[in-house]
Design a protein around this motif. Structure first.
Motif: not given
Lengths: 369, 531
Positions: B4-9
């Motif tokens: 999810f953090a990678a998606l946000y980034d």
């Protein structure tokens, strides 16, 4: 105690009796030796910490700088009288012993040490503590009064090691190459650009710079014209850099696909940029530590790579100097001065002619200061 | 949480809409459905009830970073976002061993939600331990989720597009399914992707939105092709009457049935299998009342009976999307309108938004000048042949609003903005003359170009008279033309006036501060407006 010296004030002594350096309309002044440090107006004798534009101004009658700084200064002021002094070697100016010590900011950057009658002052200029293959590492110098920069003097500014940041840049470049896009990396023309080239040179194992058949023309690094001159000086000074050529005058479109292009921020929004196919735009600066700043400036990517000391490096350095009095300039000087005052040091802030305060960093890149 | 953090980034790192949609679609395809359900929940602007006050996070971060409170304030001034400040501060501490990754859904169920049942000391212990074990980007997201402030630079329509790509479905179908009441579970997400045909009776349709008319109305062609209505100043809402029940949805996809019981009661007389589009409007004495009256109904859940008497409302219906349980959105407006009139009366709590019949554009233009006196915002122009579309699609529906009220005011205070405007002074306070002093009358944030913002920022820094924390009092020199929708007397403001939706229209560099407007002028506007 805290005292503030503001822009364009009359000559000030930071409220200090018998100060070795005072604040004048032309900048820091040593009356005993009758010279200025990084003056912003032409003076008779200018002692220069490093070759960035807001520290080295044209028009003075005589310049004194650290030996490795000379070729850069010479490039900026071809006809000036410049006297280079090797690091650590003292010379006498009117009874004041002056010497240069590495500051680790860019090639030839120095702290200026002044000694008279057993009292020592050090003007840090800009400095960093992280390793940089393009310049001599910072050397802590014991002193009574330390004039320090404070460009990134807030605890949110903590730099990750450069190796990791370079890895991120390579990964970004690789992804863009795969899509046939050019990677435009804005960075300061003197210092930052060459540091990136030097770091990239250490990464030729990535196979990016070989230009072999599989990646013919793909792994090229190009330079904006405004960076080429300083880069030549670095190479001539013996700093090992990755190969990089100027962007050809007529090159455009597909021939530039997949390239990594270093350019100064001033090239943004100019027709020059239009020659690159679907470019991804990034900025390498300590400013990029803050997400809001990156987004406000609408960069695709921000790489946190700074030539200034981060928060812990500033505090650590101040402690290492053993100084009992610390004068603070640039950036978040109020915050640093207040914190040091709370810890019992004698402090003051000092504004430069070129910078109201750090809020304006959003509009300029402090890496070249 | 890593994924999810990678998606946000990925979303955060590109300005390209297509790249954002591609990253989202890839996530929805590849992530476990339980995680994807929660991601959909957050990305469509839904929030967990705030679990931890932002002030607590700040206090804990300040303690473990061992810095004084004022320095934390300076950090905020630089970054404009406390969740980020906290995430950055922890970087300066010695790193803990990285924890193995925990999926997003497990974070929510096993870690974040259970915090509600613990005391502050336990919350502090858990949260600070998480900070130390997470990489910076995940730490940042965790703070956003804990404080209920998660926001990402991606429009809901893009999330819908990405979900549609992942499900290989029509965006309208996804949008409709996202509208209703749903719980983010793996089953829900799987059924969203499978487009299960179990219809949810409460589900509204996506709203069709009008675009502002910028050209003269004559450019729209023949007057007779257009249905004209007054533009009401209320809450856009959709009334769903199915399965013997009534649901009232706001455009923010919030279920507001319970706030307006008189509308729900009136709707029980509408035949089952009907969906109406319209406006919830404060209405009394045969005319609309200002939006500020309606606001009393929005905020208040208690003492409903009392406030219902004080502020009666109507549902002003202007379209029907479903009749006899059949989706008729593709039928022409004229036909839908005839259906609407057959269902809804011309008076009462549920009423038809009447057609304005002035025969020519000129006649309409003259009538439009009465808008303010009639308590409306101008006209809606709808092509008689138009279908009921999705989202804001230019061409068939226009809002022809009256020009805003304007006043020339002097910039007197400035302070830094939030988020991406941190470190620029972008929140301005304006004053008008009351005798020889400037009285603050409006705060405005929008209307300037980026170049103007930067120029003004530099000017403010050079012309700061005093500082009170983040607020700077500046030399009273710069004059701006402000526009606003309404002005009303107020006991809560020093000037005695409250303005609605103020924004900057022009930087009046030509005008000296002495020629800015006076409080007297504004008071006169307010009394006219009340009429």
């Amino acid at each position: 105690m805290q005292c503030t010296v503001s822009t364009n004030s009359t000559p000030g002594t930071f409220g200090i009796m018998s100060a070795l350096i005072t604040d004048s309309v032309s900048g820091l002044y040593c009356s005993a030796g009758d010279f200025f440090v990084d003056p912003w107006q032409p003076v008779a004798r200018a002692v220069i910490t490093h070759a960035h534009g807001d520290h080295a101004h044209a028009g003075s009658e005589a310049y004194l700088c650290a030996a490795p700084c000379e070729p850069l200064l010479r490039r900026r002021f071809p006809d000036a009288a410049i006297q280079p002094v090797p690091f650590g070697e003292g010379i006498d100016l009117g009874g004041v012993r002056v010497s240069f010590h590495p500051a680790g900011h860019i090639l030839g950057s120095a702290q200026v040490r002044l000694e008279r009658g057993g009292e020592v002052w050090v003007v840090s200029g800009d400095y960093k503590r992280a390793p940089d293959p393009t310049c001599a590492p910072f050397e802590a110098v014991r002193c009574d009064t330390f004039i320090t920069e404070a460009t990134f003097a807030l605890p949110i500014y903590t730099w990750d090691p450069a190796a990791g940041v370079i890895g991120e840049i390579l990964e970004w470049w690789r992804a863009n190459r795969a899509e046939g896009r050019a990677s435009i990396l804005f960075c300061y023309a003197l210092g930052k650009a060459q540091r990136i080239l030097a770091e990239l040179r250490g990464r030729t194992d990535e196979g990016l710079l070989r230009g072999d058949a599989a990646s013919a023309g793909q792994g090229r690094v190009l330079l904006h014209g405004a960076m080429a001159g300083f880069t030549d000086v670095y190479r001539a000074s013996g700093v090992a850099l990755a190969p990089a050529e100027r962007v050809g005058e007529h090159a455009r479109g597909r021939s530039l696909a997949g390239t990594l292009v270093l350019a100064p921020l001033s090239a943004r929004g100019t027709p020059w940029l239009r020659r690159f196919p679907n470019p991804s735009i990034a900025f390498a600066s300590g400013l990029m530590r803050v997400r809001g700043v990156r987004r406000q400036r609408a960069f695709d990517r921000g790489f946190v790579l700074s030539d200034h000391a981060d928060w812990s490096a500033l505090l650590g350095t101040i402690a290492e100097t053993g100084a009992s009095r610390v004068l603070v300039t640039h950036g978040w000087s109020d915050a640093l001065a207040r914190l040091l005052a709370d810890r019992g040091l004698e402090t003051g802030t000092l504004r430069t002619a070129f910078e109201g305060e750090l809020g304006e960093l959003a509009a300029v890149d402090p890496e070249g200061t | 949480m890593k994924r999810f953090a990678a998606l946000y980034d990925a979303i955060d790192r590109t300005m390209s809409t297509n790249a954002k949609v591609a990253a989202l679609a890839a996530y929805f395809r590849d992530a476990p459905p339980g995680d994807a359900a929660w991601a959909t929940f957050f990305l469509t602007g839904r929030r967990l009830k705030r679990l931890i006050a932002s002030a607590s996070l700040r206090a804990w971060a300040q303690e473990i970073a061992d810095i004084p409170e004022w320095l934390l304030g300076e950090c905020y001034a630089a970054a404009g976002d406390f969740a980020e400040v906290v995430a950055l501060l922890i970087d300066a501490l010695p790193a803990h061993a990285r924890e193995p990754d925990v999926p997003l859904a497990a974070w929510i169920h096993d870690r974040i939600l259970p915090l509600a049942a613990t005391d502050e000391a336990e919350q502090r212990a858990r949260v600070t331990a998480w900070w130390r074990g997470l990489p910076r980007n995940e730490r940042f997201l965790l703070n956003k989720l804990l404080t209920g402030e998660f926001r990402v630079g991606v429009a809901q329509t893009l999330v819908v597009r990405a979900l549609a790509q992942a499900a290989q479905a029509e965006p309208t179908a996804i949008a409709a399914r996202l509208m209703g009441d749903w719980t983010p579970t793996a089953d829900w997400f799987s059924s969203l992707m499978a487009q299960a045909h179990t219809a949810d009776p409460s589900r509204p349709y996506p709203f069709f939105l009008a675009s502002p008319l910028e050209d003269p109305p004559e450019t729209l062609g023949d007057r007779s092709e257009w249905l004209v209505e007054w533009k009401w100043d209320g809450i856009r809402a959709q009334l769903v009457r199915r399965a013997g029940e009534v649901w009232l949805w706001s455009r923010g996809e919030e279920l507001i049935t319970r706030r307006f019981p008189e509308i729900a009661a009136a709707a029980t007389h509408v035949p089952d299998g009907t969906v109406l589009d319209g406006e919830v409007l404060a209405f009394g004495g045969g005319r609309p009342r200002p939006f500020s009256a309606l606001q009393q109904r929005i905020g208040r859940q208690r003492q409903l009976a009392q406030i219902m008497r004080a502020v009666p409302v109507v549902f002003m219906a202007y379209d029907v999307m479903e009749r006899d349980a059949t989706d008729i959105r593709t039928r022409p407006l004229e036909e839908r309108r005839a259906g609407l009139i057959a269902i809804v009366a011309h008076d009462g709590v549920l009423r038809v938004s009447e057609e304005v019949t002035a025969p020519s554009w000129d006649a309409l233009s003259a009538l439009r000048d009465e808008s303010r006196a009639r308590g409306v915002e101008g006209f809606m122009l709808k092509r008689r042949s138009s279908p009921y579309g999705v989202g804001r699609r230019r061409g068939d529906w226009w809002k022809w609003k009256i020009a805003p009220l304007t006043v020339d005011a002097v910039l007197i205070y400035a302070q830094p903005g939030n988020g991406r405007r941190a470190s620029l002074l972008t929140d301005y306070t304006f004053g008008v003359w009351d005798g020889d002093t400037l009285v603050p009358v409006a705060k405005a944030y929008s209307g300037l170009s980026n170049a103007e913002i930067e120029e003004l920022d530099r000017w403010i820094r050079r012309h700061t008279r005093e500082r009170h924390g983040p607020v700077r009092a500046v030399d009273p020199v710069q004059v701006f033309e402000l526009g606003f929708e309404a002005i009303a007397p107020s006991t809560r403001h020093r000037s005695g006036l409250a303005v609605r939706f103020p924004r900057m229209l022009h930087w009046r560099r030509d005008k000296p501060a002495s020629e800015a407007d006076t409080l007297e002028t504004l008071k006169r506007m307010a009394s006219l407006n009340r009429e």
